[in-house]
Design a protein around this motif. Sequence first.
Motif, PDB file in Angstrom:
ATOM      1  N   ILE A  65       0.836  -1.207   0.000  1.00 37.83           N
ATOM      2  CA  ILE A  65       0.000   0.000   0.000  1.00 37.83           C
ATOM      3  C   ILE A  65       0.865   1.249   0.000  1.00 37.83           C
ATOM      4  CG2 ILE A  65      -1.638   1.342   1.391  1.00 37.83           C
ATOM      5  CD1 ILE A  65      -2.815  -1.414   2.276  1.00 37.83           C
ATOM      6  N   VAL A  66       1.896   1.265   0.822  1.00 43.03           N
ATOM      7  CA  VAL A  66       2.810   2.409   0.875  1.00 43.03           C
ATOM      8  C   VAL A  66       3.496   2.595  -0.472  1.00 43.03           C
ATOM      9  CG1 VAL A  66       4.923   3.297   1.944  1.00 43.03           C
ATOM     10  CG2 VAL A  66       3.126   2.302   3.368  1.00 43.03           C
ATOM     11  N   ALA A  67       3.935   1.510  -1.089  1.00 39.81           N
ATOM     12  CA  ALA A  67       4.578   1.594  -2.409  1.00 39.81           C
ATOM     13  C   ALA A  67       3.604   2.114  -3.450  1.00 39.81           C
ATOM     14  CB  ALA A  67       5.122   0.231  -2.820  1.00 39.81           C
ATOM     15  N   ASN A  68       2.344   1.672  -3.386  1.00 35.13           N
ATOM     16  CA  ASN A  68       1.318   2.150  -4.313  1.00 35.13           C
ATOM     17  C   ASN A  68       1.087   3.649  -4.159  1.00 35.13           C
ATOM     18  OD1 ASN A  68      -2.184   2.161  -4.499  1.00 35.13           O
ATOM     19  ND2 ASN A  68      -0.914   1.790  -6.289  1.00 35.13           N
ATOM     20  N   ILE A  69       1.079   4.123  -2.908  1.00 34.40           N
ATOM     21  CA  ILE A  69       0.897   5.555  -2.658  1.00 34.40           C
ATOM     22  C   ILE A  69       2.069   6.347  -3.231  1.00 34.40           C
ATOM     23  CG2 ILE A  69       0.833   7.310  -0.833  1.00 34.40           C
ATOM     24  CD1 ILE A  69      -0.840   5.238   0.792  1.00 34.40           C
ATOM     25  N   HIS A  70       3.286   5.868  -3.007  1.00 35.95           N
ATOM     26  CA  HIS A  70       4.457   6.540  -3.577  1.00 35.95           C
ATOM     27  C   HIS A  70       4.350   6.606  -5.100  1.00 35.95           C
ATOM     28  CE1 HIS A  70       7.286   7.546  -0.391  1.00 35.95           C
ATOM     29  NE2 HIS A  70       6.887   6.461   0.243  1.00 35.95           N
ATOM     30  N   ASP A  71       3.982   5.504  -5.729  1.00 40.09           N
ATOM     31  CA  ASP A  71       3.846   5.474  -7.190  1.00 40.09           C
ATOM     32  C   ASP A  71       2.784   6.449  -7.676  1.00 40.09           C
ATOM     33  OD1 ASP A  71       5.789   3.517  -7.236  1.00 40.09           O
ATOM     34  OD2 ASP A  71       4.363   1.857  -7.563  1.00 40.09           O
ATOM     35  N   GLN A  72       1.643   6.495  -6.980  1.00 40.87           N
ATOM     36  CA  GLN A  72       0.557   7.389  -7.372  1.00 40.87           C
ATOM     37  C   GLN A  72       0.981   8.854  -7.286  1.00 40.87           C
ATOM     38  OE1 GLN A  72      -2.814   6.777  -8.447  1.00 40.87           O
ATOM     39  NE2 GLN A  72      -1.809   4.841  -8.918  1.00 40.87           N
ATOM     40  N   PHE A  73       1.634   9.218  -6.191  1.00 46.25           N
ATOM     41  CA  PHE A  73       2.075  10.602  -6.049  1.00 46.25           C
ATOM     42  C   PHE A  73       3.166  10.937  -7.061  1.00 46.25           C
ATOM     43  CE2 PHE A  73      -0.351  10.688  -2.201  1.00 46.25           C
ATOM     44  CZ  PHE A  73      -0.628  12.026  -1.982  1.00 46.25           C
ATOM     45  N   GLU A  74       4.059   9.999  -7.316  1.00 49.15           N
ATOM     46  CA  GLU A  74       5.122  10.236  -8.289  1.00 49.15           C
ATOM     47  C   GLU A  74       4.549  10.492  -9.686  1.00 49.15           C
ATOM     48  OE1 GLU A  74       8.592   7.578 -10.285  1.00 49.15           O
ATOM     49  OE2 GLU A  74       8.484   7.538  -8.100  1.00 49.15           O
ATOM     50  N   GLN A  75       3.501   9.759 -10.030  1.00 52.06           N
ATOM     51  CA  GLN A  75       2.920   9.917 -11.358  1.00 52.06           C
ATOM     52  C   GLN A  75       1.939  11.083 -11.454  1.00 52.06           C
ATOM     53  OE1 GLN A  75       1.292   6.368 -13.074  1.00 52.06           O
ATOM     54  NE2 GLN A  75       0.634   7.411 -14.915  1.00 52.06           N
ATOM     55  N   TYR A  76       1.060  11.228 -10.466  1.00 57.29           N
ATOM     56  CA  TYR A  76      -0.033  12.193 -10.595  1.00 57.29           C
ATOM     57  C   TYR A  76       0.147  13.490  -9.804  1.00 57.29           C
ATOM     58  CZ  TYR A  76      -2.317   8.366 -12.927  1.00 57.29           C
ATOM     59  OH  TYR A  76      -2.616   7.353 -13.805  1.00 57.29           O
ATOM     60  N   GLU A  77       1.031  13.518  -8.833  1.00 56.51           N
ATOM     61  CA  GLU A  77       1.310  14.763  -8.114  1.00 56.51           C
ATOM     62  C   GLU A  77       2.773  14.795  -7.710  1.00 56.51           C
ATOM     63  OE1 GLU A  77       1.604  17.851  -7.624  1.00 56.51           O
ATOM     64  OE2 GLU A  77      -0.568  17.961  -7.519  1.00 56.51           O
ATOM     65  N   PRO A  78       3.674  14.944  -8.703  1.00 59.92           N
ATOM     66  CA  PRO A  78       5.114  14.907  -8.420  1.00 59.92           C
ATOM     67  C   PRO A  78       5.615  16.115  -7.641  1.00 59.92           C
ATOM     68  CG  PRO A  78       4.724  15.430 -10.728  1.00 59.92           C
ATOM     69  CD  PRO A  78       3.392  15.091 -10.125  1.00 59.92           C
ATOM     70  N   ARG A  79       4.788  17.146  -7.473  1.00 60.09           N
ATOM     71  CA  ARG A  79       5.212  18.316  -6.698  1.00 60.09           C
ATOM     72  C   ARG A  79       5.245  18.037  -5.205  1.00 60.09           C
ATOM     73  NH1 ARG A  79       0.910  22.565  -8.884  1.00 60.09           N
ATOM     74  NH2 ARG A  79      -0.367  20.737  -8.464  1.00 60.09           N
ATOM     75  N   ALA A  80       4.533  17.000  -4.761  1.00 57.99           N
ATOM     76  CA  ALA A  80       4.476  16.678  -3.331  1.00 57.99           C
ATOM     77  C   ALA A  80       5.768  16.005  -2.880  1.00 57.99           C
ATOM     78  CB  ALA A  80       3.290  15.767  -3.044  1.00 57.99           C
ATOM     79  N   ILE A  81       6.302  16.479  -1.774  1.00 59.34           N
ATOM     80  CA  ILE A  81       7.445  15.826  -1.129  1.00 59.34           C
ATOM     81  C   ILE A  81       6.868  15.036   0.043  1.00 59.34           C
ATOM     82  CG2 ILE A  81       9.632  16.153   0.066  1.00 59.34           C
ATOM     83  CD1 ILE A  81       9.794  18.906  -1.403  1.00 59.34           C
TER      84      ILE A  81
END
Length: 108
Positions: A65-81
């Motif tokens: 789940i954590v990996a999926n969240i990282h992937d989602q943010f990387e693809q759809y909201e890369p501005r988030a740190i």
Amino acid sequence: MSWILKNNGKILEDICLDPQTVEEEVLINGAIILDSYLKSVTLIRGLGMNTDRLHRPVNVVANEIVANIHDQFEQYEPRAILGEITVDASNVQGMMDITVEIVGVKKG
């Protein structure tokens, strides 16, 4: 400054949907990522949380789940740190509580 997003079923109620800053835009997009299920968003079928793990023990799938969240943010909201991401299933209703910390926003 950091922000906390909690996938508690009310995530979009707690977010201002009329962003005035880049930070607010990132929070809205993050909330939408956490509140959507994979293949449920028209024209963006890859957006959202993967539901293939629903009926498996949380201690087994928490890292997925954590990996999926990282992937989602990387693809759809890369501005988030992203900071800490936690998955907790200890609530009395048997629901998973996912908490995502956004520690900053990339500019430009």
